[in-house]
Write an enzyme that holds these catalytic residues in place. Structure first.
Site, short mmCIF file in Angstrom:
data_model
loop_
_atom_site.label_atom_id
_atom_site.label_comp_id
_atom_site.label_asym_id
_atom_site.label_seq_id
_atom_site.Cartn_x
_atom_site.Cartn_y
_atom_site.Cartn_z
N HIS A 285 30.77 78.78 -23.27
CA HIS A 285 31.39 77.54 -22.76
C HIS A 285 32.22 77.77 -21.50
O HIS A 285 32.68 76.83 -20.89
CB HIS A 285 32.23 76.86 -23.84
CG HIS A 285 33.58 77.48 -24.08
ND1 HIS A 285 33.78 78.83 -24.21
CD2 HIS A 285 34.80 76.91 -24.23
CE1 HIS A 285 35.08 79.06 -24.43
NE2 HIS A 285 35.71 77.92 -24.45
N ALA A 287 34.17 81.15 -18.73
CA ALA A 287 34.30 82.54 -18.34
C ALA A 287 34.89 83.38 -19.47
O ALA A 287 34.56 84.55 -19.62
CB ALA A 287 35.16 82.65 -17.08
#
Length: 391
Positions: A285, A287
């Site tokens: 979803h 980094a």
DNA sequence: ATGTCC
């Protein structure tokens, strides 16, 4: 003596991706839960409270804690058409998104046009607010097109502007999880049907909230609100192949388009997700945090000035009157988004469609000089009270 | 994450 078999755990990250051992340990703890079938760790995996963040967990038993308190949290992308303006100027026009839209007091607000008459669970508190933590609203520019056919089906071209909204169900999801944990703690839902009904309200509420936020910002910037081209929830449970598929910081990967958020100082990737059963039909979803909030605050204070953090290396502006949050959410506190995307591509979970680059990232209103003065005075008052108390 | 633990 009975020995319980643990569920399988699969990591979708290359050795180049640094995955904290605490997060992997959490995946194995989850795998040992009763009824657990398979745990898939995404390349943005990091430790969470009770459950790992960046994981998709399939089980014959429904565990509300594996979804967490922000049920319905997700990321949506809304195209927006604006005239030319500098990021600084646009940043100043963002509305106060800590201030909720009140259905009565703000009845005339045009943002309600996206809500029609349905407010899930009748939960009116906090509508149109973005929240804290990693939540944000970002004005971004489509930078590169990686899949022209797919991008044009979404109506996106290089240079287009979009609003990226990352927010959830605010107090509603928190209330739903608390009602469960007060009675059952980390245990399974005693009444999965009842939990799912409340959960589904929170998922709808989160999506409505993202639309309201985008509409508020669009109006404030002098643009017309638009329909989202992408809106995927990454904290939820779905019934998939007859089992409960818990996603915690993991986006649906079964044929849907997902915005995988970078940071306020780096690109984000819009991807076409095509993850199969081994990945529990999920993709990353974002980094993913590289540092805990405490570490980011401590190390950031030594490394960055507030001015550096308010103006990022890509020239974008950060609106964040909360000093601590500014450090906690610094781009350096996150992993490299390019590595996360490379891992998704390398494991054949997703294909990049386009990248976006931030222009303005809004977290919480900037403080006025008056507020800064007020905060300083009340802090001094607190300290002198404490001093008097010691004598 | 959260009308949040002083």
């Amino acid at each position: 003596m009975t020995v319980k078999d643990s569920a399988t755990v699969t990591m979708f990250a290359s050795p180049a991706s640094w995955i904290e051992s605490d997060a992997v340990a959490q995946c194995h703890q989850v795998a040992a839960l009763e009824g657990m079938i398979h745990v898939a760790g995404m390349p943005d995996l990091h430790p969470g409270k009770g459950a790992p963040i960046g994981a998709a967990m399939a089980s014959s038993v429904l565990y509300p804690l594996l979804v967490g308190s922000d049920i319905g949290c997700g990321i949506a992308v809304f195209p927006i058409r604006l005239g030319r303006a500098a990021p600084e100027k646009l940043a100043r026009r963002f509305p106060d998104l800590d201030r909720a839209l009140d259905p009565e007091r703000d009845a005339d607000d045009p943002a309600w046009d996206v809500a029609r008459d349905d407010i899930p669970a009748g939960h009116e508190e906090g509508l149109g607010t973005v929240g804290r933590g990693n939540h944000f609203v970002e004005l971004a520019r489509v930078a590169t097109i990686e899949d022209p056919g797919h991008a044009s089906r979404l109506g996106l071209s290089a240079g287009d502007l979009v609003l990226v909204v990352h927010s959830g169900s605010r107090g509603l999801g928190e209330r739903i999880l608390r009602a469960h944990t007060e009675v059952h703690g980390a245990g399974p839902a005693a009444d999965p049907v009842a939990y799912l009904a409340a959960h589904d309200d929170a998922v709808r509420w989160g999506s409505l909230n993202r639309r309201l936020i985008a509409a508020r910002v669009a109006h404030a910037l002098g643009a017309e609100p638009t329909e989202a081209v992408v809106d995927q929830c990454h904290n939820l449970v779905e019934i998939h192949d007859g089992v409960y598929l818990h996603r915690k910081g993991a986006a649906p990967g079964d044929g849907r388009d997902v915005l995988v958020a970078g940071t306020r100082g780096t690109a984000s990737y819009l991807v076409a997700a095509h993850a199969g059963a081994a990945a529990n039909h999920s993709v990353a979803h974002g980094a993913g945090r590289k540092m805990s909030r405490a570490d980011a605050l401590r190390r950031g204070r030594a490394k960055h000035t507030v001015e550096q953090l308010r103006r990022t290396p890509v020239g974008s502006v950060v609106v964040c009157g909360d000093r601590q949050l500014l450090f906690e959410e610094a781009p350096t506190a996150y992993k490299r988004i390019e590595q996360v995307i490379a891992d998704l591509v390398g494991h054949d979970l997703a294909t990049p469609v386009a990248t976006t680059i931030p222009l303005v990232t809004y977290k919480t209103p900037d403080l006025s000089d008056r507020q800064i003065r007020h905060n300083r005075e009340s802090r001094q008052n607190r300290e002198s009270r404490r001093e008097r108390g010691r004598r």
